[in-house]
Design an enzyme around this catalytic site. Structure first.
Site, mmCIF file in Angstrom:
data_model
loop_
_atom_site.group_PDB
_atom_site.id
_atom_site.type_symbol
_atom_site.label_atom_id
_atom_site.label_comp_id
_atom_site.label_asym_id
_atom_site.label_seq_id
_atom_site.Cartn_x
_atom_site.Cartn_y
_atom_site.Cartn_z
ATOM 1 C CD GLN A 204 5.166 -5.616 -5.358
ATOM 2 O OE1 GLN A 204 4.796 -5.096 -6.280
ATOM 3 N NE2 GLN A 204 4.237 -6.739 -5.105
ATOM 4 N NE ARG B 228 3.149 -8.545 -16.793
ATOM 5 C CZ ARG B 228 3.336 -7.565 -15.633
ATOM 6 N NH1 ARG B 228 3.626 -8.044 -14.311
ATOM 7 N NH2 ARG B 228 2.801 -6.328 -15.709
ATOM 8 C CE LYS C 128 5.496 -14.775 -10.210
ATOM 9 N NZ LYS C 128 5.100 -13.365 -10.626
ATOM 10 N N GLY D 2 -2.319 -18.099 -5.962
ATOM 11 C CA GLY D 2 -1.348 -17.066 -5.326
ATOM 12 C C GLY D 2 -2.010 -16.046 -4.543
ATOM 13 C CG HIS D 3 -3.674 -12.773 -6.592
ATOM 14 N ND1 HIS D 3 -3.651 -13.293 -7.838
ATOM 15 C CD2 HIS D 3 -2.924 -11.706 -6.598
ATOM 16 C CE1 HIS D 3 -3.040 -12.261 -8.702
ATOM 17 N NE2 HIS D 3 -2.734 -11.385 -8.049
ATOM 18 C CG LEU E 55 -8.030 -11.889 -7.644
ATOM 19 C CD1 LEU E 55 -9.028 -11.817 -6.735
ATOM 20 C CD2 LEU E 55 -6.775 -11.031 -7.447
HETATM 21 O O1 PAF Z 1 2.004 -7.026 -6.690
HETATM 22 C C1 PAF Z 1 0.991 -6.487 -7.465
HETATM 23 O O2 PAF Z 1 0.348 -6.766 -7.770
HETATM 24 C C2 PAF Z 1 1.312 -4.920 -7.384
HETATM 25 O O3 PAF Z 1 2.622 -4.555 -7.705
HETATM 26 C C3 PAF Z 1 0.607 -4.233 -6.159
HETATM 27 C C4 PAF Z 1 1.242 -4.464 -5.191
HETATM 28 C C5 PAF Z 1 -0.859 -4.500 -6.092
HETATM 29 C C6 PAF Z 1 0.706 -2.779 -6.358
HETATM 30 O O4 PAF Z 1 -0.116 -2.201 -7.454
#
Ligand code: PAF
Length: 282
Positions: free
Chosen positions: A155, A189, A151, A36-37, A33
């Site tokens: 997704q 990353r 970001k 951002g998280h 983490l």
């Molecule tokens: O964005 C992420 O970290 C992943 O793609 C998620 C949504 C936790 C699914 O594994």
């Protein structure tokens, strides 16, 4: 803060909260983490009385040859950060809990078409892994709200489409990208970058901003803007995947009538695959 790893223990906590009429927000993560998280956790806290953060490095969203083994796992540090961020429950399942019939037999959720584009072109199967695990997490946690970051733009579009298409009873909240002082989007990353690569990395967002400025100034020759952006990134040492300008709502191709656009880019610097995006109102 409680830490649980089984579906049963998770259910016990959730049912106590639901009996008390409390709403539940879920922040799905793969751990390691960063700020951002933590901004997702903060947003979750604003939407519900109870915040659940899941930490699971999901094998099925890593394509062949990607960094599944190397992906940084920092569980103890993550838990300390989540405790400070006032999280109620951390769900840290293992592979058997998330794929009880085995990965090869797992029911899979696919959002077609949208996932064949952009990152999907370069990461075959990636979004099927994401939508499958997110559906499983939604089934286990049954959150009122789930929070994702801007970001990973594609997704969040894919997840919103899945939720709409399957009428899943969850509100999706999207939180703006957290950046370093020089503009680089925070990402787990980024730690793959060498010192020199880290110095070049902010060029990705800077190039997207230049494209955004051109569009706001009236340019509508999108293909030319995309090619120029790719050339600038290559010149700065990136191995480019794509820079594309799309409609922000559904990632369709824009035209002269488009209102809100998004400029998306993906490129490698050494071992790090960096993605970023910029919303452009016109
Ligand atoms: O964005 C992420 O970290 C992943 O793609 C998620 C949504 C936790 C699914 O594994």
């Amino acid at each position: 803060m409680e830490i649980v790893s089984t579906a049963e223990a998770l259910r016990e906590h959730l049912s106590d909260w639901r009996q008390d009429g409390e709403h539940i927000a879920l922040v799905p993560t793969m751990g390691n983490l960063h700020e951002g998280h933590l901004s997702l956790v903060k947003a979750a806290r604003e939407h519900a009385e109870r915040v659940v953060v899941s930490i699971f490095v999901n094998p099925t969203q890593f394509a062949e040859g990607e960094d599944l083994e190397e992906y940084p796992r920092t569980l103890e540090r993550d838990q300390r950060q989540l405790n400070r961020a006032n999280t109620d429950l951390v769900f840290v399942p293992d592979v058997d809990t998330m794929y009880p019939f085995g990965i090869d037999n797992a029911t899979s959720v696919t959002v077609p078409t949208l996932t064949d584009d952009l990152c999907g072109t370069f990461r075959p199967g990636h979004f099927d892994g994401v939508t499958t695990i997110v559906t499983r997490l939604f089934g286990l946690v049954q959150p009122d709200v789930a929070v994702f970051g801007q970001k990973d733009y594609q997704q969040q579009v894919v997840i919103r489409r899945m939720v709409a298409d399957l009428s899943l009873p969850v509100e999706i909240v999207i939180v703006p990208t957290v950046r370093e002082d020089d503009g680089l989007a925070r990402s787990s990353r980024n730690q793959y970058l060498s010192e020199d690569e880290r110095a070049s990395a902010p060029v990705l967002y800077a190039v997207l901003e230049e494209v955004g400025k051109e569009i706001r100034d009236g340019r509508r020759d999108f293909a030319a803007l995309e090619s120029t952006a790719l050339a600038k990134l290559a010149e700065a040492g990136f191995e480019t995947e794509y820079v594309n300008i799309r409609n922000a709502s559904d990632l369709s191709e824009p035209d002269r009538e488009s209102g809100e656009l998004v400029v998306l880019g993906s490129a490698w610097l050494g071992k790090a695959r960096l993605i970023d995006n910029l919303i452009v109102e016109i």
